[in-house]
Design a protein around this motif. Structure first.
Motif, PDB file in Angstrom:
ATOM      1  N   LYS A  89      -0.877 -10.096   2.872  1.00 38.76           N
ATOM      2  CA  LYS A  89      -1.334  -9.098   1.457  1.00 38.76           C
ATOM      3  C   LYS A  89      -2.802  -8.969   2.378  1.00 38.76           C
ATOM      4  N   VAL A  90      -2.646  -7.221   1.230  1.00 36.61           N
ATOM      5  CA  VAL A  90      -3.902  -6.605   1.625  1.00 36.61           C
ATOM      6  C   VAL A  90      -4.515  -6.035  -0.015  1.00 36.61           C
ATOM      7  N   TYR A  91      -5.745  -6.340  -0.469  1.00 36.82           N
ATOM      8  CA  TYR A  91      -6.260  -5.766  -1.984  1.00 36.82           C
ATOM      9  C   TYR A  91      -6.605  -4.836  -1.850  1.00 36.82           C
ATOM     10  N   ARG A 100       7.422   2.272   1.814  1.00 34.10           N
ATOM     11  CA  ARG A 100       7.078   1.081  -0.235  1.00 34.10           C
ATOM     12  C   ARG A 100       5.659   2.648  -0.361  1.00 34.10           C
ATOM     13  N   THR A 101       5.519   1.828  -1.916  1.00 36.50           N
ATOM     14  CA  THR A 101       4.531   3.311  -2.680  1.00 36.50           C
ATOM     15  C   THR A 101       4.098   2.840  -3.599  1.00 36.50           C
ATOM     16  N   GLY A 102       3.268   2.709  -4.580  1.00 38.07           N
ATOM     17  CA  GLY A 102       3.283   1.747  -5.571  1.00 38.07           C
ATOM     18  C   GLY A 102       1.600   2.914  -6.608  1.00 38.07           C
ATOM     19  N   SER A 103       1.816   3.187  -7.178  1.00 36.96           N
ATOM     20  CA  SER A 103       0.419   3.032  -8.269  1.00 36.96           C
ATOM     21  C   SER A 103       0.026   2.724  -8.861  1.00 36.96           C
ATOM     22  N   ALA A 104      -1.444   3.065  -9.677  1.00 35.58           N
ATOM     23  CA  ALA A 104      -1.837   1.754 -10.345  1.00 35.58           C
ATOM     24  C   ALA A 104      -2.949   3.046 -11.222  1.00 35.58           C
ATOM     25  N   TYR A 105      -3.083   2.931 -12.574  1.00 32.84           N
ATOM     26  CA  TYR A 105      -3.893   3.976 -13.442  1.00 32.84           C
ATOM     27  C   TYR A 105      -5.686   3.318 -13.699  1.00 32.84           C
ATOM     28  N   ASP A 106      -5.513   2.202 -12.482  1.00 37.59           N
ATOM     29  CA  ASP A 106      -7.408   2.034 -12.743  1.00 37.59           C
ATOM     30  C   ASP A 106      -7.487   2.179 -11.548  1.00 37.59           C
ATOM     31  N   GLY A 107      -6.302   1.948 -10.289  1.00 38.86           N
ATOM     32  CA  GLY A 107      -6.327   2.207  -8.841  1.00 38.86           C
ATOM     33  C   GLY A 107      -6.372   0.466  -8.130  1.00 38.86           C
ATOM     34  N   THR A 108      -7.023  -0.777  -8.753  1.00 34.12           N
ATOM     35  CA  THR A 108      -6.336  -1.584  -7.693  1.00 34.12           C
ATOM     36  C   THR A 108      -4.887  -1.722  -7.821  1.00 34.12           C
ATOM     37  N   ILE A 109      -4.706  -2.644  -6.647  1.00 28.33           N
ATOM     38  CA  ILE A 109      -3.523  -2.777  -6.335  1.00 28.33           C
ATOM     39  C   ILE A 109      -3.180  -4.174  -4.894  1.00 28.33           C
ATOM     40  N   THR A 110      -2.656  -4.349  -4.750  1.00 30.79           N
ATOM     41  CA  THR A 110      -2.236  -5.812  -4.161  1.00 30.79           C
ATOM     42  C   THR A 110      -1.195  -5.451  -3.438  1.00 30.79           C
ATOM     43  N   HIS A 111      -0.667  -5.124  -2.180  1.00 30.57           N
ATOM     44  CA  HIS A 111       0.649  -4.936  -1.255  1.00 30.57           C
ATOM     45  C   HIS A 111       0.565  -5.659   0.080  1.00 30.57           C
ATOM     46  N   GLN A 112       2.094  -5.840  -0.541  1.00 26.24           N
ATOM     47  CA  GLN A 112       2.200  -7.071   1.128  1.00 26.24           C
ATOM     48  C   GLN A 112       2.560  -6.730   2.355  1.00 26.24           C
ATOM     49  N   PHE A 113       2.622  -6.693   3.688  1.00 22.65           N
ATOM     50  CA  PHE A 113       3.436  -5.941   4.507  1.00 22.65           C
ATOM     51  C   PHE A 113       3.279  -7.047   5.604  1.00 22.65           C
ATOM     52  N   VAL A 114       4.812  -6.197   5.396  1.00 26.23           N
ATOM     53  CA  VAL A 114       5.896  -7.553   6.563  1.00 26.23           C
ATOM     54  C   VAL A 114       6.447  -7.372   7.610  1.00 26.23           C
ATOM     55  N   GLU A 115       5.872  -6.361   8.300  1.00 28.27           N
ATOM     56  CA  GLU A 115       5.767  -5.707   9.785  1.00 28.27           C
ATOM     57  C   GLU A 115       5.765  -7.410  10.458  1.00 28.27           C
ATOM     58  N   PRO A 116       6.409  -7.569  11.006  1.00 22.85           N
ATOM     59  CA  PRO A 116       5.953  -8.937  12.305  1.00 22.85           C
ATOM     60  C   PRO A 116       4.779  -8.606  13.240  1.00 22.85           C
ATOM     61  N   GLY A 117       4.139  -9.313  13.118  1.00 21.94           N
ATOM     62  CA  GLY A 117       3.043  -9.551  14.111  1.00 21.94           C
ATOM     63  C   GLY A 117       1.413  -8.252  13.658  1.00 21.94           C
ATOM     64  N   VAL A 118       0.393  -7.566  14.258  1.00 22.95           N
ATOM     65  CA  VAL A 118      -0.627  -7.267  14.093  1.00 22.95           C
ATOM     66  C   VAL A 118       0.007  -5.886  14.183  1.00 22.95           C
ATOM     67  N   ASN A 119       0.148  -5.013  12.752  1.00 26.54           N
ATOM     68  CA  ASN A 119       0.662  -3.521  12.942  1.00 26.54           C
ATOM     69  C   ASN A 119      -0.796  -2.584  11.801  1.00 26.54           C
ATOM     70  N   THR A 120      -0.788  -1.241  12.534  1.00 22.47           N
ATOM     71  CA  THR A 120      -1.691  -1.100  11.689  1.00 22.47           C
ATOM     72  C   THR A 120      -1.292   0.841  10.831  1.00 22.47           C
ATOM     73  N   TYR A 121      -1.151   0.417   9.847  1.00 23.25           N
ATOM     74  CA  TYR A 121      -0.622   1.193   8.819  1.00 23.25           C
ATOM     75  C   TYR A 121      -1.513   2.281   8.277  1.00 23.25           C
ATOM     76  N   SER A 122      -1.442   3.398   8.020  1.00 25.58           N
ATOM     77  CA  SER A 122      -2.024   4.602   7.519  1.00 25.58           C
ATOM     78  C   SER A 122      -1.227   4.807   6.222  1.00 25.58           C
ATOM     79  N   VAL A 123      -2.523   4.529   5.413  1.00 26.25           N
ATOM     80  CA  VAL A 123      -2.242   4.422   3.915  1.00 26.25           C
ATOM     81  C   VAL A 123      -2.720   5.972   2.869  1.00 26.25           C
ATOM     82  N   THR A 124      -2.200   6.864   2.643  1.00 30.23           N
ATOM     83  CA  THR A 124      -2.416   7.131   2.081  1.00 30.23           C
ATOM     84  C   THR A 124      -2.806   7.460   0.361  1.00 30.23           C
TER      85      THR A 124
END
Length: 430
Positions: free
Chosen positions: A57-59, A78-102
């Protein structure tokens, strides 16, 4: 002509109203968001766990001047949207991974500003057993079909966290399909032809829906396929192409003891045969040859699907929807001996029910004439009985396990009569 006049009058009236309002139309300023900032906190991150506690989980928090909405592309399909800019997302790929979040901040008039952040996160979630059940194991593929012979293989119920009876959220309380229900009408016969193929390579699972280019659509979404029937229907719709499958913890309202705890997310708007505008499926049950899933449609409805590794077409002895046996009684004379045999006598040796008649194979009691099978009961003295009739059957000549049976018959009424058409299991004697 009156109808045409009305149409033109309405059109003219609409144009007149619009023209009167044109002078009042004004657009606000078109302003691009500025000063876009993105921050995030990985759950459980500390000196001992720099990439988090394994929950994945990442906030996220995004801020910008003049922004009216924020859209996130998390870099994991996966994508998501928020009017106030705050959102929680759960990454599920096993292990340690680096994600490029736009993160895209959108302002008035649709103009936008974007920013990319890199997130290192550790996820300990991995349902290896479910992957093996779905695919057969690493390097293998498995094909799933609708469990068409099973009651409730397609069904729908509520998805209401405030329901007076929360238990109704766990099963198809509103509708449950009967065995092979979708096999009889042309608008739904494509459903049981579908093949759902899951393939595993290493830790990755892919999915492909093979349905010959024809998809069974829920009537609420038939517009996606260009339909306008107003009900569920098979439409030409291309589902070809490989989809990636993401496995993630289930967050449905189904109690933990009634679900596996794993959900599947398909990339590229992939779906499991029946189109309900959803790519997320909660696994309720899974084994080597049976799969039960639940998916949300429009927020307040949950659809249930049951799949099996047994091809229902093979089980029914032919292609789904094909005619495998029939008798139209189009040859005059005795019934076709390839289709019918007889019970003769009074049944005192076991199959009778104390009837008053003697059953015969005489033309007086049974014959085909003008496209109709006629069974006639007669009041006459015959072999010690005061009545005669006929009793024909397909026993020993044709039986089947699955399928749809259609019979058209006219049955007489009258005191003491008992016309009947029965279907019996071929093992009824034991």
């Amino acid at each position: 002509m009156k109808l045409i006049n009305k149409i033109y009058f309405l059109a003219f009236l609409s144009l007149l109203v619009l023209s009167c309002q044109e002078d009042d139309l004004q657009f606000g300023d078109i302003t691009a968001p500025t000063n876009l900032e993105v921050s995030f906190i990985v759950q459980g991150q500390d000196a001992m766990n720099p990439d988090g506690d394994g929950s994945g989980k990442v906030y996220f928090t995004a801020t910008a001047d003049n922004a009216i909405n924020f859209t996130y592309d998390f870099g994991d399909m996966r994508t998501g949207s928020a009017y106030d800019g705050t959102i929680t997302h759960q990454f599920v790929e096993p292990g340690v991974n680096t994600y490029s979040v736009t993160v895209i901040a959108t302002g008035t008039g649709g103009v936008s500003t974007s920013k990319v952040v890199l997130v290192d996160v550790f996820s300990a979630f991995n349902d290896a057993e479910a992957k093996t059940f779905l695919t057969g194991g690493d390097g293998l593929s498995k094909t799933w079909y609708w469990a068409a012979a099973e009651p409730g293989h397609l069904g729908v119920g509520p998805n209401d966290p405030n329901a007076a009876n929360p238990g109704e959220n766990n099963f198809p309380a509103f509708y449950s399909a009967t065995p092979f229900e979708k096999n009889g009408a042309p608008e739904s016969m494509c459903l049981y032809m579908d093949q759902l193929v899951f393939t595993q390579n290493g830790d990755n699972v892919t999915y492909e829906l093979l349905n010959g280019g024809e998809t069974y659509f829920n009537g609420s979404f038939e517009g996606v396929a260009g339909g306008s029937n107003g009900f569920d229907y098979c439409y030409a719709y291309d589902t070809s192409g490989i989809k990636n499958v993401t496995f993630l913890p289930s967050d449905s309202i189904v109690p933990d003891d009634e679900k596996r705890g794993t959900a599947m997310q398909f990339s590229g708007d992939g779906f499991m045969s029946y189109y309900i505008n959803s790519s997320l499926y909660d696994i309720l049950e899974i084994s080597e040859n049976r799969l039960v899933v639940r998916s949300i449609m429009n927020g307040d409805l949950a659809w249930y699907h049951i799949f099996s590794t047994d091809d229902p077409n093979a089980a029914s002895g032919g292609t789904t929807g094909s005619l495998v046996w029939s008798d139209e009684f189009d040859v005059d004379g005795a019934p076709d001996p390839a289709n019918w045999t007889y019970d003769l006598g009074t049944g005192t040796n076991g199959w009778g029910n104390n009837e008053s008649q003697t059953y015969t194979d005489r033309v007086d009691n049974v014959k085909v004439e003008n496209g109709v099978l006629k069974i006639t009961a007669k009041a006459e003295n015959f072999n010690g009985s005061n009545f005669t009739s006929a009793r024909i059957k397909s026993e020993g000549l044709y039986d089947f396990t699955y399928g749809t049976v259609e019979v058209r018959a006219k049955l007489p009424t009258g005191g003491g009569t008992w016309p009947a058409i029965w279907t019996l299991g071929s093992d009824y004697q034991t």
